[in-house]
Design a protein around this motif. Structure first.
Motif, mmCIF file in Angstrom:
data_model
loop_
_atom_site.group_PDB
_atom_site.id
_atom_site.type_symbol
_atom_site.label_atom_id
_atom_site.label_comp_id
_atom_site.label_asym_id
_atom_site.label_seq_id
_atom_site.Cartn_x
_atom_site.Cartn_y
_atom_site.Cartn_z
ATOM 1 N N PRO A 70 -5.451 3.043 -15.115
ATOM 2 C CA PRO A 70 -5.897 3.812 -13.935
ATOM 3 C C PRO A 70 -4.881 3.764 -12.799
ATOM 4 N N TYR A 71 -4.775 4.886 -12.088
ATOM 5 C CA TYR A 71 -3.901 4.939 -10.925
ATOM 6 C C TYR A 71 -4.526 4.157 -9.766
ATOM 7 N N ASP A 72 -3.665 3.515 -8.976
ATOM 8 C CA ASP A 72 -4.145 2.679 -7.870
ATOM 9 C C ASP A 72 -4.257 3.424 -6.547
ATOM 10 N N HIS A 73 -3.412 4.431 -6.324
ATOM 11 C CA HIS A 73 -3.336 5.062 -5.007
ATOM 12 C C HIS A 73 -3.595 6.557 -5.137
ATOM 13 N N TRP A 74 -4.403 7.078 -4.216
ATOM 14 C CA TRP A 74 -4.816 8.478 -4.279
ATOM 15 C C TRP A 74 -4.655 9.162 -2.932
ATOM 16 N N GLY A 75 -4.349 10.447 -2.971
ATOM 17 C CA GLY A 75 -4.346 11.251 -1.777
ATOM 18 C C GLY A 75 -5.741 11.776 -1.477
ATOM 19 N N GLN A 76 -5.842 12.554 -0.416
ATOM 20 C CA GLN A 76 -7.144 13.047 0.029
ATOM 21 C C GLN A 76 -7.562 14.326 -0.687
ATOM 22 N N GLY A 77 -6.635 14.970 -1.373
ATOM 23 C CA GLY A 77 -6.956 16.183 -2.125
ATOM 24 C C GLY A 77 -6.649 17.447 -1.359
ATOM 25 N N THR A 78 -6.340 18.503 -2.092
ATOM 26 C CA THR A 78 -6.104 19.806 -1.488
ATOM 27 C C THR A 78 -6.759 20.870 -2.365
ATOM 28 N N GLN A 79 -7.452 21.805 -1.729
ATOM 29 C CA GLN A 79 -8.225 22.816 -2.459
ATOM 30 C C GLN A 79 -7.318 23.927 -2.956
ATOM 31 N N VAL A 80 -7.481 24.263 -4.225
ATOM 32 C CA VAL A 80 -6.828 25.429 -4.814
ATOM 33 C C VAL A 80 -7.916 26.358 -5.321
ATOM 34 N N THR A 81 -7.886 27.599 -4.862
ATOM 35 C CA THR A 81 -8.878 28.586 -5.275
ATOM 36 C C THR A 81 -8.160 29.801 -5.843
ATOM 37 N N VAL A 82 -8.509 30.156 -7.081
ATOM 38 C CA VAL A 82 -7.888 31.296 -7.746
ATOM 39 C C VAL A 82 -8.957 32.370 -7.928
ATOM 40 N N SER A 83 -8.755 33.511 -7.313
ATOM 41 C CA SER A 83 -9.731 34.599 -7.399
ATOM 42 C C SER A 83 -9.394 35.527 -8.566
ATOM 43 N N SER A 84 -10.439 36.086 -9.157
ATOM 44 C CA SER A 84 -10.237 36.967 -10.313
ATOM 45 C C SER A 84 -10.064 38.408 -9.882
ATOM 46 N N GLN B 282 0.852 -1.197 0.000
ATOM 47 C CA GLN B 282 0.000 0.000 0.000
ATOM 48 C C GLN B 282 0.886 1.244 0.000
ATOM 49 N N VAL B 283 0.444 2.264 -0.727
ATOM 50 C CA VAL B 283 1.154 3.538 -0.773
ATOM 51 C C VAL B 283 0.230 4.607 -0.200
ATOM 52 N N LEU B 284 0.714 5.353 0.771
ATOM 53 C CA LEU B 284 -0.052 6.441 1.371
ATOM 54 C C LEU B 284 0.450 7.758 0.810
ATOM 55 N N LEU B 285 -0.481 8.619 0.386
ATOM 56 C CA LEU B 285 -0.132 9.901 -0.220
ATOM 57 C C LEU B 285 -0.786 11.028 0.566
ATOM 58 N N VAL B 286 -0.005 12.042 0.894
ATOM 59 C CA VAL B 286 -0.523 13.188 1.638
ATOM 60 C C VAL B 286 -0.148 14.468 0.902
ATOM 61 N N GLU B 287 -1.179 15.191 0.449
ATOM 62 C CA GLU B 287 -0.945 16.442 -0.273
ATOM 63 C C GLU B 287 -0.913 17.628 0.688
ATOM 64 N N SER B 288 -0.239 18.684 0.269
ATOM 65 C CA SER B 288 -0.232 19.943 1.011
ATOM 66 C C SER B 288 0.083 21.073 0.048
ATOM 67 N N GLY B 289 -0.164 22.306 0.494
ATOM 68 C CA GLY B 289 0.216 23.468 -0.300
ATOM 69 C C GLY B 289 -0.914 24.193 -0.994
ATOM 70 N N GLY B 290 -2.127 23.678 -0.898
ATOM 71 C CA GLY B 290 -3.243 24.368 -1.516
ATOM 72 C C GLY B 290 -3.573 25.653 -0.775
ATOM 73 N N GLY B 291 -4.459 26.444 -1.374
ATOM 74 C CA GLY B 291 -4.866 27.683 -0.734
ATOM 75 C C GLY B 291 -5.554 28.622 -1.701
ATOM 76 N N LEU B 292 -5.642 29.885 -1.287
ATOM 77 C CA LEU B 292 -6.290 30.931 -2.069
ATOM 78 C C LEU B 292 -5.221 31.852 -2.640
ATOM 79 N N VAL B 293 -5.321 32.122 -3.928
ATOM 80 C CA VAL B 293 -4.351 32.983 -4.595
ATOM 81 C C VAL B 293 -5.073 33.809 -5.644
ATOM 82 N N GLN B 294 -4.547 34.985 -5.933
ATOM 83 C CA GLN B 294 -5.135 35.823 -6.971
ATOM 84 C C GLN B 294 -4.704 35.339 -8.349
#
Length: 119
Positions: free
Chosen positions: A105-119, A1-13
């Protein structure tokens, strides 16, 4: 099993930059490729970029080519997605994935990280 942990998402202009990280643990010796995908609510998951773990060969979606760069640090078992010149349409949940196969198809997935780009 492979565990994946994402980081670095956020809000940016719009026009700004973000760097996502994905740390892999577990059976990392089995990884052949790692990728980034993104998904908006109600839409299908979309391929963004891929890198082979040993050779470092990269592939990009047309929509991000020239703006996003995928890279990896084998010593840290980490893959990165540097995102520049961000657009509001890049707003999504970004997922890291790992797989031992050359394609399919990929077998292993992380939980996801939100990226929001404001206009």
């Amino acid at each position: 099993q492979v565990l994946l942990v994402e980081s670095g998402g956020g809000l940016v202009q719009a026009g700004g930059s973000l760097r996502l990280s994905c740390a892999a643990s577990g059976r990392t010796g089995s990884i052949y490729r790692m990728g980034w995908f993104r998904q908006a609510p109600g839409k299908e998951r979309e391929f963004v970029a891929q890198i082979t773990w040993r050779g470092g060969t990269t592939y990009y979606a047309v929509s991000v080519k020239g703006r996003f760069t995928i890279s990896r640090d084998n010593a840290k078992n980490t893959v990165y997605l540097q995102m520049n010149s961000l657009k509001p349409e890049d707003t999504d949940v970004y997922y890291c994935a790992a797989d031992s196969k050359v394609r399919g198809p990929y077998d292993h997935w992380g939980q996801g990280t939100q990226v929001t780009v404001s206009s």
